[in-house]
Motif scaffolding. Structure first.
Motif, mmCIF file in Angstrom:
data_model
loop_
_atom_site.group_PDB
_atom_site.id
_atom_site.type_symbol
_atom_site.label_atom_id
_atom_site.label_comp_id
_atom_site.label_asym_id
_atom_site.label_seq_id
_atom_site.Cartn_x
_atom_site.Cartn_y
_atom_site.Cartn_z
ATOM 1 N N SER A 8 33.976 -9.563 25.016
ATOM 2 C CA SER A 8 33.128 -10.107 23.951
ATOM 3 C C SER A 8 32.372 -11.341 24.412
ATOM 4 N N GLU A 9 32.551 -11.732 25.675
ATOM 5 C CA GLU A 9 31.887 -12.910 26.205
ATOM 6 C C GLU A 9 30.382 -12.700 26.251
ATOM 7 N N LYS A 10 29.622 -13.657 25.788
ATOM 8 C CA LYS A 10 28.174 -13.524 25.700
ATOM 9 C C LYS A 10 27.435 -14.189 26.859
ATOM 10 N N GLN A 11 28.095 -15.062 27.606
ATOM 11 C CA GLN A 11 27.445 -15.712 28.729
ATOM 12 C C GLN A 11 27.760 -14.941 30.005
ATOM 13 N N VAL A 12 26.839 -14.984 30.956
ATOM 14 C CA VAL A 12 27.014 -14.224 32.185
ATOM 15 C C VAL A 12 27.028 -15.170 33.375
ATOM 16 N N SER A 13 27.694 -14.736 34.423
ATOM 17 C CA SER A 13 27.769 -15.563 35.616
ATOM 18 C C SER A 13 26.762 -15.143 36.672
ATOM 19 N N GLY A 14 26.098 -14.025 36.487
ATOM 20 C CA GLY A 14 25.121 -13.577 37.454
ATOM 21 C C GLY A 14 24.224 -12.513 36.870
ATOM 22 N N LEU A 15 23.199 -12.110 37.635
ATOM 23 C CA LEU A 15 22.212 -11.186 37.118
ATOM 24 C C LEU A 15 22.648 -9.733 37.185
ATOM 25 N N ASN A 16 23.709 -9.411 37.896
ATOM 26 C CA ASN A 16 24.099 -8.026 38.092
ATOM 27 C C ASN A 16 25.388 -7.689 37.370
ATOM 28 N N THR A 17 25.778 -8.462 36.374
ATOM 29 C CA THR A 17 27.070 -8.252 35.728
ATOM 30 C C THR A 17 26.964 -7.571 34.366
ATOM 31 N N GLY A 18 25.784 -7.103 34.006
ATOM 32 C CA GLY A 18 25.650 -6.466 32.714
ATOM 33 C C GLY A 18 24.203 -6.157 32.392
ATOM 34 N N PHE A 19 23.875 -6.189 31.123
ATOM 35 C CA PHE A 19 22.518 -5.893 30.681
ATOM 36 C C PHE A 19 22.217 -6.711 29.431
ATOM 37 N N ASP A 20 20.942 -6.783 29.082
ATOM 38 C CA ASP A 20 20.511 -7.451 27.860
ATOM 39 C C ASP A 20 20.175 -6.398 26.808
ATOM 40 N N LEU A 21 20.312 -6.769 25.540
ATOM 41 C CA LEU A 21 20.178 -5.796 24.454
ATOM 42 C C LEU A 21 19.419 -6.386 23.279
ATOM 43 N N ILE A 22 18.536 -5.579 22.713
ATOM 44 C CA ILE A 22 17.891 -5.904 21.449
ATOM 45 C C ILE A 22 17.473 -4.594 20.789
ATOM 46 N N SER A 23 17.255 -4.638 19.491
ATOM 47 C CA SER A 23 16.710 -3.492 18.770
ATOM 48 C C SER A 23 15.896 -3.997 17.595
ATOM 49 N N ILE A 48 7.928 -13.141 23.228
ATOM 50 C CA ILE A 48 9.015 -12.876 24.189
ATOM 51 C C ILE A 48 9.750 -14.169 24.541
ATOM 52 N N LYS A 49 9.011 -15.232 24.757
ATOM 53 C CA LYS A 49 9.623 -16.521 25.082
ATOM 54 C C LYS A 49 10.583 -16.963 23.986
ATOM 55 N N GLY A 50 10.256 -16.648 22.742
ATOM 56 C CA GLY A 50 11.087 -17.061 21.623
ATOM 57 C C GLY A 50 12.397 -16.308 21.502
ATOM 58 N N ILE A 51 12.466 -15.097 22.067
ATOM 59 C CA ILE A 51 13.690 -14.301 21.935
ATOM 60 C C ILE A 51 14.443 -14.142 23.258
ATOM 61 N N LEU A 52 13.876 -14.659 24.340
ATOM 62 C CA LEU A 52 14.491 -14.490 25.658
ATOM 63 C C LEU A 52 15.630 -15.481 25.845
ATOM 64 N N PRO A 53 16.813 -15.023 26.295
ATOM 65 C CA PRO A 53 17.909 -15.960 26.565
ATOM 66 C C PRO A 53 17.611 -16.803 27.796
ATOM 67 N N ASP A 54 18.312 -17.909 27.924
ATOM 68 C CA ASP A 54 18.087 -18.813 29.064
ATOM 69 C C ASP A 54 18.392 -18.119 30.384
ATOM 70 N N VAL A 55 19.453 -17.311 30.397
ATOM 71 C CA VAL A 55 19.814 -16.525 31.571
ATOM 72 C C VAL A 55 19.754 -15.065 31.169
ATOM 73 N N HIS A 56 19.126 -14.256 31.987
ATOM 74 C CA HIS A 56 18.987 -12.850 31.610
ATOM 75 C C HIS A 56 19.388 -11.955 32.781
ATOM 76 N N HIS A 57 19.792 -10.738 32.427
ATOM 77 C CA HIS A 57 20.090 -9.735 33.432
ATOM 78 C C HIS A 57 18.804 -9.069 33.904
ATOM 79 N N LYS A 58 18.939 -8.114 34.796
ATOM 80 C CA LYS A 58 17.740 -7.433 35.285
ATOM 81 C C LYS A 58 17.434 -6.161 34.492
#
Length: 283
Positions: A8-23, A48-58
């Motif tokens: 359930s952790e929402k923060q990521v430690s790197g760019l290859n550890t998951g994905f980003d989601l929206i609907s 896009i700038k308004g909804i983009l997290p500070d750190v994002h996956h690829k």
């Protein structure tokens, strides 16, 4: 099959550890299509700038309802491609809408033609996948997607309505009944066709993407939920270790059930959004 570590952790430690989601982006409610085209791109960039997290996956997953105009949605995806290497999309109910006489003429009175056009548009963009009963593997994770559809099961099984009564309520309540053309009928065979697509992907997918959700265990007893969920119980035994992303209802969810993580990261309309951003999913 790869088993995912559900967290359930929402923060990521790197760019290859998951994905980003929206609907439920509903872009034309945030960036008006009446605006001049030369202003559209900078406005979409700001959106896009308004909804983009500070750190994002690829990888970005969009679980349906981009907006009512394919040409505007294309600009959004092209701008998101400047940020994300991979974008995965499934159709939502609003992606079938024909909201004007011009659109009805353009798509020859058939909502399916609008979805086909959007699918073809995405196919021409590198690493943009419009999933309609399809799967794609990225970094060892298999994503499977299909829009899905509601099947009146909630109203019948939970609230005790007869199907005929639910159809009448659907016609009165849902814009789908008026703005989706040439696809839905009284027998709702479209829901059955979508289930066949889900049948084909669910066992092999680590991440399942639908617009309409299949688990109503967290929702209130309300007639409207009959048109926001389908009966996913036949699939629950197949969900161990998976993540199921969905939307349609603009209420965000993030919970575990049947050994699966269910996540709704809906943005929604401007008057109901409370600084919601793209959600980070750690795998």
């Amino acid at each position: 099959m790869i088993q995912l570590n559900i967290s359930s952790e929402k923060q990521v430690s790197g760019l290859n550890t998951g994905f980003d989601l929206i609907s439920d982006v509903h872009l034309d409610f945030w960036v008006k299509v009446e605006n001049p085209l030369h202003k559209m791109v900078p406005q979409i960039k700001n959106f896009i700038k308004g909804i983009l997290p500070d750190v994002h996956h690829k990888t970005l997953v969009i679980a349906g309802d981009l907006g009512h105009y394919n040409w505007q949605n294309k600009i959004l995806i092209e701008e998101l491609k400047q940020i994300y290497e991979h974008i995965l999309i499934v159709p939502g109910n609003h992606d079938y809408y024909l909201v004007s006489a011009n659109q009805e003429k353009q798509y020859r009175g058939k909502s399916l033609n609008r979805v086909i056009e959007m699918k073809e548009t995405c196919s021409l963009l590198t690493n943009v996948h419009y999933l309609d009963g399809d799967m794609v593997e990225i970094d060892g994770i298999t994503y499977g997607g299909v829009g899905m559809w509601y099947d009146f099961s909630y109203g019948m099984k939970v609230l005790g309505y007869l199907e005929e009564a639910l159809y009448s309520k659907w016609w009165d309540i849902m814009n789908d009944s008026r703005l989706i053309k040439g696809l839905l009928d009284k027998s709702f065979t479209f829901a059955d066709e979508e289930k066949k697509k889900l049948d084909a992907i669910i066992e092999s997918s680590n991440v399942i993407i639908t617009h309409v959700g299949g688990d109503w265990s967290k929702v209130d007893r309300d007639l409207v939920n009959s048109f926001y969920f389908f009966d996913g119980s036949p699939y629950f035994s197949k969900l161990e270790g998976k993540i199921w992303c969905f939307g349609h209802t603009h209420q965000r969810y993030d919970y575990e059930a049947y050994g699966c993580r269910f996540v709704n990261a809906a943005l929604g309309y401007p008057d109901e959004s409370d600084d919601r951003k793209i959600l980070q999913i750690k795998v």
